[in-house]
Structure formats: C-alpha cells, structure tokens
Design a protein around this motif. Sequence first.
Motif, PDB file in Angstrom:
ATOM      1  N   ASN A   1       0.839  -1.208   0.000  1.00  0.00           N
ATOM      2  CA  ASN A   1       0.000   0.000   0.000  1.00  0.00           C
ATOM      3  C   ASN A   1       0.873   1.258   0.000  1.00  0.00           C
ATOM      4  O   ASN A   1       0.795   2.098   0.892  1.00  0.00           O
ATOM      5  CB  ASN A   1      -0.932   0.020   1.227  1.00  0.00           C
ATOM      6  CG  ASN A   1      -1.677  -1.290   1.366  1.00  0.00           C
ATOM      7  OD1 ASN A   1      -2.108  -1.855   0.368  1.00  0.00           O
ATOM      8  ND2 ASN A   1      -1.810  -1.783   2.578  1.00  0.00           N
TER       9      ASN A   1
ATOM     10  N   LYS B   1       3.051  -5.279  -2.674  1.00  0.00           N
ATOM     11  CA  LYS B   1       1.629  -5.366  -3.004  1.00  0.00           C
ATOM     12  C   LYS B   1       1.002  -3.982  -2.963  1.00  0.00           C
ATOM     13  O   LYS B   1       1.261  -3.215  -2.042  1.00  0.00           O
ATOM     14  CB  LYS B   1       0.953  -6.290  -1.977  1.00  0.00           C
ATOM     15  CG  LYS B   1      -0.399  -6.785  -2.386  1.00  0.00           C
ATOM     16  CD  LYS B   1      -0.925  -7.768  -1.349  1.00  0.00           C
ATOM     17  CE  LYS B   1      -2.417  -7.947  -1.524  1.00  0.00           C
ATOM     18  NZ  LYS B   1      -2.987  -8.857  -0.540  1.00  0.00           N
ATOM     19  N   ASN B   2       0.183  -3.732  -3.951  1.00  0.00           N
ATOM     20  CA  ASN B   2      -0.523  -2.457  -4.027  1.00  0.00           C
ATOM     21  C   ASN B   2       0.455  -1.276  -4.014  1.00  0.00           C
ATOM     22  O   ASN B   2       0.508  -0.481  -3.078  1.00  0.00           O
ATOM     23  CB  ASN B   2      -1.548  -2.322  -2.883  1.00  0.00           C
ATOM     24  CG  ASN B   2      -2.501  -1.166  -3.133  1.00  0.00           C
ATOM     25  OD1 ASN B   2      -2.649  -0.705  -4.265  1.00  0.00           O
ATOM     26  ND2 ASN B   2      -3.124  -0.670  -2.081  1.00  0.00           N
TER      27      ASN B   2
ATOM     28  N   ASP C   1      -0.761  -6.190  -7.814  1.00  0.00           N
ATOM     29  CA  ASP C   1      -1.449  -4.899  -7.874  1.00  0.00           C
ATOM     30  C   ASP C   1      -0.468  -3.726  -7.978  1.00  0.00           C
ATOM     31  O   ASP C   1      -0.269  -2.949  -7.039  1.00  0.00           O
ATOM     32  CB  ASP C   1      -2.365  -4.710  -6.648  1.00  0.00           C
ATOM     33  CG  ASP C   1      -3.406  -5.822  -6.558  1.00  0.00           C
ATOM     34  OD1 ASP C   1      -3.791  -6.338  -7.624  1.00  0.00           O
ATOM     35  OD2 ASP C   1      -3.798  -6.175  -5.438  1.00  0.00           O
TER      36      ASP C   1
END
Lengths: 653, 653
Positions: free
Chosen positions: B118, B143-144, B303
Amino acid sequence: MRVSLTIKQNRSIINMRIKKLNTLLVVVTLCFAYSPVCANAGGGIINAKYYGIQEGIDNTPVLIKALEACKAQNASKLIIPKGTYGIYPERAHGAYRHIPNNDDGIKRIVFLLDGFKNFEIDGQGSKFICHGQMIPFDLKNSKNIKISNLSVDWDKPFFFQAEVVAVHPGQNAFDLAVFRECNYEIHGDELIFTNKKSKGENDWLNMAPPAQEDVRWEQNINWNIWFDPKTKAPVFNVEEAARLHTWNTKLNKPARAEELGEDLVRLYDATNRLPDVGWVLIIKGNLTKNRLSPAIHITNCKDIIIENTTVYHSSGIALIVDRTENVTLNKFNVLLPPGSGRLVSTTADATHFVNCKGLIKFDSCVFENMLDDATNVHGVYARVIDAVGDYTLGMGRGHSQQQGFVFAEKGDKIKLLNRLSLEPYATLTVESVKNINEYYFEATFREKVKDMVQPESVADNISWQPDVDMRNCIVRRNRSRSILISTAGDVVIDHNKFLDCTYAGVVIPGFVDIWYESGPVKNVIIRNNLFEDMGLGGGNAPIIDIAANINKKVSPPFYFHKNIIFQNNTINTFGRILVRAKSLENFQFKGNKINKSKNYPVVAPENGAAFVFDRCKDILIEKNDYNWGDTATIKAYNTTGMIIRGNKNIEQR
Amino acid sequence: MRVSLTIKQNRSIINMRIKKLNTLLVVVTLCFAYSPVCANAGGGIINAKYYGIQEGIDNTPVLIKALEACKAQNASKLIIPKGTYGIYPERAHGAYRHIPNNDDGIKRIVFLLDGFKNFEIDGQGSKFICHGQMIPFDLKNSKNIKISNLSVDWDKPFFFQAEVVAVHPGQNAFDLAVFRECNYEIHGDELIFTNKKSKGENDWLNMAPPAQEDVRWEQNINWNIWFDPKTKAPVFNVEEAARLHTWNTKLNKPARAEELGEDLVRLYDATNRLPDVGWVLIIKGNLTKNRLSPAIHITNCKDIIIENTTVYHSSGIALIVDRTENVTLNKFNVLLPPGSGRLVSTTADATHFVNCKGLIKFDSCVFENMLDDATNVHGVYARVIDAVGDYTLGMGRGHSQQQGFVFAEKGDKIKLLNRLSLEPYATLTVESVKNINEYYFEATFREKVKDMVQPESVADNISWQPDVDMRNCIVRRNRSRSILISTAGDVVIDHNKFLDCTYAGVVIPGFVDIWYESGPVKNVIIRNNLFEDMGLGGGNAPIIDIAANINKKVSPPFYFHKNIIFQNNTINTFGRILVRAKSLENFQFKGNKINKSKNYPVVAPENGAAFVFDRCKDILIEKNDYNWGDTATIKAYNTTGMIIRGNKNIEQR
C-alpha cells in the motif's frame, strides 16, 4: 556376506548398532529409517558407498545427499571409498560467491560445508574429476573441519597448451601442435580456446544465448607464458620478449591464426621474438576473468586441516582462504597430474590467505608448476571515501577481486594510514559495519572519526593478521614468486626448497596499488632454506624483495616493515642481486651460503649490487659465505645502523 | 514562515501533529526523533525534501534513507518534489538479480521496494538521471504499489550512435561522425565503444582489474541497426544487407576502424552494402550481455500501477515484470528524450511480462524507438530432464536469460507437452519445488510422473497466464515487432496505433526454441487499431503472424492456438502479406480496411499471398475492404472450414 564397514570410531549409538549388522540391505535401510536417531546421537560416520557413489556416473547428487545426511545426523565423518569419481556442475549447488583474488559469480559447488562442526571428509585416496566451471569444495561458517586423503583434477584444463613444431622467421610465424586435452577454434583470424567447440562453423558470429546446461566459454591468447618441456619450468629469460598478444603494438597489426590441419595452427605476428621449436605455449586466456574455478574455497571458518590432499588443476587459486582462524596444511600438494603431459597445475596461486588469523601452518607440502605464487598471505586495504557521520566512515573495497569481502566486523581493530606514505596515524575499534553494496560499506567506530580522518587514507584490519609456519615444503617451476608474506603475525619459513620460479624467492610487499593487499611485517624468520634459480623470467630478481611503495618524501624515522631475519639459507643463483629492501627496520642476513647456479647462465647486470637498501635502519650482514665468483656489493641509500662483518666476498661500496 | 506541506491525507497521528508545526527545523527533528511513533501509526506521507534531496548531488543515499523511513514508518507515500535528480550506482543497494529476458548479475538499485505494501512513489514530475550500470526501480514481494509522475533517463546511453558523413565505395569504407554523448576507442583495428575512455593509449592491452568505483565496460560493433534521421525510424528495407560485423564472412577478413580525427571514424569492410550518407548507425554492442540495466524490474508482486511515468533509456527492457499479478500501465511511456538528438530509447523491449497473472492493462501509453518490441507477454517452458522419483521431475531452465527464474510454486498447475509437436499430454499439480541451482530444479507433483513422462517434454505453467487489455496506445519506429502475445488469458487489443516497426505488427508465437517462451493463446481480440508500415526491416512481414513451430508430422485435429478475432482494423502497408497462421483453430478476419502505404514503396513478392494458413481450422474472412491495388489472395494448406465472404478484392486461389 559380512559387510566391510570402514568405521574406525565407536562414539555413537548408531555405530554400535551398525557393527552388529551383516547385510548391505539392512545397513542401507538403517541409514535412512533411523536418521532421527542418528541426528540425536551425532558423531556417527557415513560412508558414501551407501548413497550410491560409483565410478562412471555423475556423483554430484550422491555426494550432496550424503552431505545432507551428515549435516542432519551431525555425523563426525564422511568416508569416500577409494575410487575415481566424476563430479559435474549440472546438478551441483548453485550460489553466488565473492571469492577474494579470484573471479566472483554464481558457482557450482559439490562439497558445500556451511555451518558444519567437528567433521571430517576422508577420501581414502579417492580422486575427484571435475567437469567445467565448478568449485568442488566450498567451506563457510564451519569449525574444526578436516579434509584428507583425496585429490582433485579436471577432465580438461582451463588453460591452452601447445608445442612449437616449426618456426618461420621470414613470415614471423610459428606452428603449434595443440595438446590433446585442449579445444580451439579460429574465429576470423583469431585463435580462441574453449571448453567445447561451436555447433556450426560460424556459430560464434550469431546471437545464441546458451542454456545453462550447454555453457561454453572462450578465451583469447593474451595471457600466456612459455614452458620448457625439458625442465618442465618456464623458459629461461624470455618471459616478456616472447609474449603473445592479439594486437602486436610493435608491428601495429593484429596477430593472425591459420589452421594447417587438425590440432595444428600457425600463428603470425603474435610475438616480437619467435619461440624455439620444442617450447610449449601455455595460455590462460583473457587478461581478466581467468580465475573462475578454484578447487577449495574456505571463508569465515576456524580450525581447518587439509591433509594428504592434492590439487592437480584449477582455474584460479587451488586453495583460497579468507577470514578464517587456524589452517593446517599437512602434505597438501599442488602437482602436475602424473603422466598427463600437462606442464601447468593451477592457473594462479597454489594457496592464498586473505585477512586470516591464528596460525597458518604448512608442513611437507609440494607446490609445482602453478601460474602464480605458492602462497600469498595478506590483509586488505579498504579505501576511506569520506566521513558520513561523526563516528562513521564510508569505505570502499579497492580491487575488483575484493568485492563483497568482509573487511571487518564488530570488535575488530582498524589502523588508518596514508596511502601515499604508508604511515599509520590512528587505531580504531569497529562498532558496526553496514554493507550497502559489494563495493561500498559504512563502518562505525567507537572513536570519533569525522574531524580526524585524513585525505588519501586507507584502512588495514590489524585484528586479522595470522602467524605463518612453513616448513619442509618444496616450491618449484612456477611463474611469479615462490612466496609472498604480508602479515604482522609471527612468521617462520624453515627448511623449505624454493626452486625455479620466474621472480623472487620471498617477496614482502608494501603497496596500496591496484591489488590493495595489506600490510607490513613485524617478525619474519627465514632460515635453513634452499633457494635455487629464482628469476627465470629474466631481469635481475632478488632472492628476497622487501618492498614499500612509499612516497619519495617519506623518510626515516618511519619504517614500514620491521624485524626480518634471513639466516642459514643456501642460495644457488644465476642472478647477482640477493636482497632489495625499502623502509625496513632491523634486518639480519647471516650465515647464508651463496653459490653460482649450475643450471643456467649468469643473467645479471655488470657491477650490479647484491644488496640494495633504501631508507632502512639497523642492517646486519654477517658471516655469509659468498661463492658466486666475484665480490658482492652493498648499496644503501639514506640507511643507518649498517653492520657488515665476518662475510666472505661481501663489501659495501 | 509557514512550511508548505505536501501531505494530502490525514490518516495518522503523525500527520495531525505535522499540521500544527510551522518551522522546517521542527519538522525535520520530528521526522527523525519521532520515528517510532510513525512506525506504529503507519499511512503517513514522507517528503524526500526533508531527507536532503537536491539537484546537483548524488541523491542515491538520500533516496535510500527516505525509503528506509517509509518502510520503518509504514508510510503510504513518498513524495519527490519536482526536480532533476542525479542518481549514481556507487552507494546504491547491491544485490544479485535474476532478471528474465535481461542479463543477470549484481545490480545497483536505488528505489528498492522489498516487502512494501500500500505504497506510492509520487515523483511530481521529477526526472531521475542514472549514471552507469544500475536499476533505478526494483520491486519485489510487494503489493498495491503505485509509481507516478516521474521519468528516468541516463546521462549517457548504453548504445553507440554515429552519422555517416562520407562513403568511399572504392575502399569499401564509410566515415562516421560520433554522437556527442558516446565514447569510443580504436583497439588495434577494432572500433569499441565504452562508458569511459581508457586511462592510457594502450591501457586496454594490460591486465588492470578495475576497482568497482571505476567500472568500465566495452562493447564491440556486432549488434547494430541503421536509423534514418529524417523519419527517426529504422532505415527502410536494408536491415540485413547493411549490417556491420567485426568479421566480414563474405570478404573473409575483419572490419577495420581508423580514427580520422576527434569523433570521426572510418570503417573499412564492416558491411557488404555501404550505407547512405546521412544514415545513423546505432550499435548495441556484443551479441550477448547487452541488457544490463533495465529501468524498472518487478518480481513476485501484486497490484502494481505505473502512471504518468516515462522511461527515456535503459540497457535492456524498460519495464520487466515476472510472476506478478495485476499490472496497470496508465500513460506509461518509453520515449526519445526530447531535444536529445538520440534516435533510440531503450535497447530492448519497452515492456515485457513473464509468467504473470491477473490483468495486464495498458492505457494511453506511447512506446517509440525501442530496439525491440513494445510488449511481449509470455510464459516459460521448463525443460524436463528426467524423473528423479515417482512423483518428481528433474527440470532445467532453457534459456540463459531465464536462469534462477521461479517457474512454479506449490499449487500451480503445470502442463506437460512434447517440444517437437507442441501437443500437451498431461496436467499436473505442483506439491513442492526444490531449487538446486539457477539452472536445475526438482519439482514434485501430486500425480505420479515416473512412468508417464515422455521424452522430449517441456512444461508450461498454466496457473500464470494473464489477461491483457491494451488500448489507446501508440507504438512506433521500433526495431522488431509491435507486440507479442503468448498467454492463454483473455486478450483485447483495441484502438491502438502500431506504426513503423521492422517486422510484424502482432506476433502470436509458438516456439520451444532457444528463447523457451511459452504458450498458446485461447482468446485474442484485435480491433479498431491502425497498423501502418510494418516490416520496415525488409522481407515480407505479415501484419499478424500466428506461429507454431510444430513438427511437420503434426496435423489436425490438434491445433496449438485458438480463437483469434482481427476486426475493424485499418492497415496501411507497403507489403503484400497480411496474415500468416499455423495450427490455429477459429480465426476471424473481418471488417478490416487495407490500403497501400503512402510513405514507402511496395516491397512484396510478385503474386505473393495476402493470407497463408497451414494446418488451420474454421477461418472466417469477411467484409474486409482491400484497397491495395490488386486482388489479395489466400493460400491454405491442410486447412478446413474456410469461409470467405463479402470482401472487396480478396479471393482464395
């Protein structure tokens, strides 16, 4: 049928159980089924026979499985039943290795000992034949390890060997008969040697990235030397003159190769002095990246013994050891494979020790026909780049073959010195080290360094300075020096024979140059040795060369090296110079006997000095017997405390 | 003075505290002193300004410290205030990286995101200028992640560029004016280009292993292509004929280089057809090891969004992604640096996706002047070597640029197929994978494989087959293809412009050759695109090339590829061939408009077919408008279910 078990010690439950067994099947079943018992008990002995070792196969998976069992069961010994075993890289461990003084990279490893303790590999006289680029033995983070009774060779050498069968002075050419073990190709006009031939005639012209299982290497002719098959030593006094180059700068044209027939090649304009018919050309390949497969690599270990073990070949250093405490080499040899027809053993040093401590002991070793020294014991100068904090220096590793090297850890004592003067100016204690990349690291010290660090500084780790004891060894017929010693530990070199190398017998260096090998000596005794025919490569090589590459402005009272005794040695030499020393305090040269070589004609400048001292102090030359045929002379510059007495045929001029 | 804070979200305690502050000093103090608070809170925004980012310095240590703070504080965003920032390899992270379709090795990395979640890097329009061999962005296990609003370039390109200023047909020679950004040397007779000049005239003749901080690379002329500065595209129809070689096989002599003056070089015998005055030579270097510094490397992530981001140069692929799920490229561009005078952007593909899954989405991207494709989406064929257990296969990675690649993990579905027929014969589920080395690994399956595995088998990982959605993109003036698609996922290529590449517009490959890039497609829609001037390199390049390199004995009912719709596209072409397809089931070519190119003369064989089908089934060619000037013909071998209707000027012969 009773199984012949090779277990000598009965230290564990598993051993006692094994002794009661009498079929091979049951033994095998036990080895696998009872492994938890073994693991708990420890100290057992594992025989590779029960893992399927056999001649004629790739034994790499077998040995990896046997070593995994040794680790899992905490075994004390792996026994290899006597045999000749092929080992191959395809299914070997793969790991990236920083290997000082060799070429880093992903290496294929068979005997990988990582975190082993109190463990022995007993080869029982076995020979391991390596194939391609691989490191048969790689030891790290291990303690009290013994390797014994085995030998290592490669199926094909990493060097190119060929004999001169004709010379053509009118064409500035000579013809080479290629040694049966070597592959070569002509690429355009260029002679290339390789582990395996290209697939097609012009395959080398195409973009064809190979799969790993088909790895092919190529080397050019630029690193080369001539050997004399009669003496099996480097050819006398031609090292530079007859050197091959892909580009002939004197003629300003490229060398050209032409294939006359199978394994028969003519080379044009490769040299400025044609070789003699019968000389043997040895080529290591490119000027760099030619040290790819050492035989034994040891890092961050303690108490290592290598015994009755012979390395016949390797690409690079046969035995390379770094940051390790206590290494004993007892009958560890680097030899030409008997009956092989090869004239070179390893393509670099026989042994090499970087930032070690404790005692490095050589006893009854034979090192022959290497393309570099028998040993080189040194530290590493790290470059100081800048202060990145009050207590922290940004530092770099100076040489391409020192990248990733562990220069220091918490608690180590570090000496800072000026790289131009070699004068130390501070001693620090390491608090922590942060490795940013393989070149750059940040070292934090207990002392404040920001305002104290001087420009042009390097650092030497004085906590890792081993003692060296070398005795009863033979070093012969190698390129370069017999031995190099750069350690502040106590050094004794006693009762060895140093024969037929291309430069000096003992070199005690002092350079912060491209190699970044540190440091000064403090206590070296060299006694009762035979030095014969040093300096085969030409020039005027001293028997002992004590160097200090210091700025011309640096003068006494600073002395780089200290306390060297050279005593009761016999020197048979065709050269005139015996000792060259710079920035040395307290040198004794006494009781030595110097004779003229019976093997080679004199190569020495007229009226050259036998001793040259530059900025030295307290030199004693006493009771030496100089039988070379004239009077040895001594030249001393800016040197104090010279005592010369009781010698035969030695005088200061 | 009030500080202008760039924090947009107030998700954390630290943010609320920051808002109350009003001096820079206090902000800085807080950032360091309160870091434990930040770490607990998370979600904060860090501005590199407070870590000392500034123009004119090496910002690598600054950015590493800022990213360390982001990780420690679990920040949601790193903001880079707009500027042009130099980043250098000397103090960058060092790590060994296996990078598929590029060259493995120790890489120097600045933006190292390992285990981030994130997190966003917002460059605010900043430009990062790299120096030397380095990877500016390396993402793994994250991720992200979003990268936005920045660009990447290098101070000097990894390619050599030079303009032909004179040709000398009598001497088979031409003169090159070297582009100001490029360094070169003449080694003997050979033209070499390099990042920095040798220290001395003949430095390259010596053994001088460099320290890492002084790393110098050299490349020869063997990988090269001509560009036309008027079109900024590869020169029309000369790709092979005018290619340079260090060894001229036609004349059986080496190319020779001569320096006429500073940045002015004459090359003799380098080509078999002399270039025109004004052409620009681009050299990538050696045939291998010329993909060393990708700009963005992403592995084992999920992602990922890259937005408003431009890569102006890299050695190798600009964006290389492997084993990653969901990648969105929104206005991600690979462009010539404006006003630079360079004619090449990256030296390989713009983007490349290996064994990914989820959705790969391109929207409004521009890819120009690469030396390879705009994208290539594929899997990897692993070689089956042997069964090493009932449930276990020994397997190898086939290509040198796939070494160390994670082929499969527990739970993945694997398809076995015969490498000669491409016919699958089994689907397996992975239980575990043991990596022995970077080439060899052992995969254990839930199914028994020992007696079932066939000789000559390869394996494809069918769990990692991404969907692809590419729209509103422009691909122009690159060497090689516009795009390559080899995924069993759903593919939509819509509303793009594919212009001026040297080979086909869309290639859907099917090879188990040296590249080992897998697999067949199952659902591809290509619609509403413009294809203009494909095949600049010469020959007869199709607009869409659907290949299957299957054994001649393999016939229907097996079809390798399935379900391709090519619809409503506009094709402006100087070549005659439109479609070449082999082993394809269900192909629709409908509603397309084909015109003759206005930019280049016709290059097409007399009476050549516009459509060639080999061992295909269910082909629909419908309502196409063929305005090329003659009648397009269709050739079909061993093909069933052909429907041809409602076309203008298309007929089967």
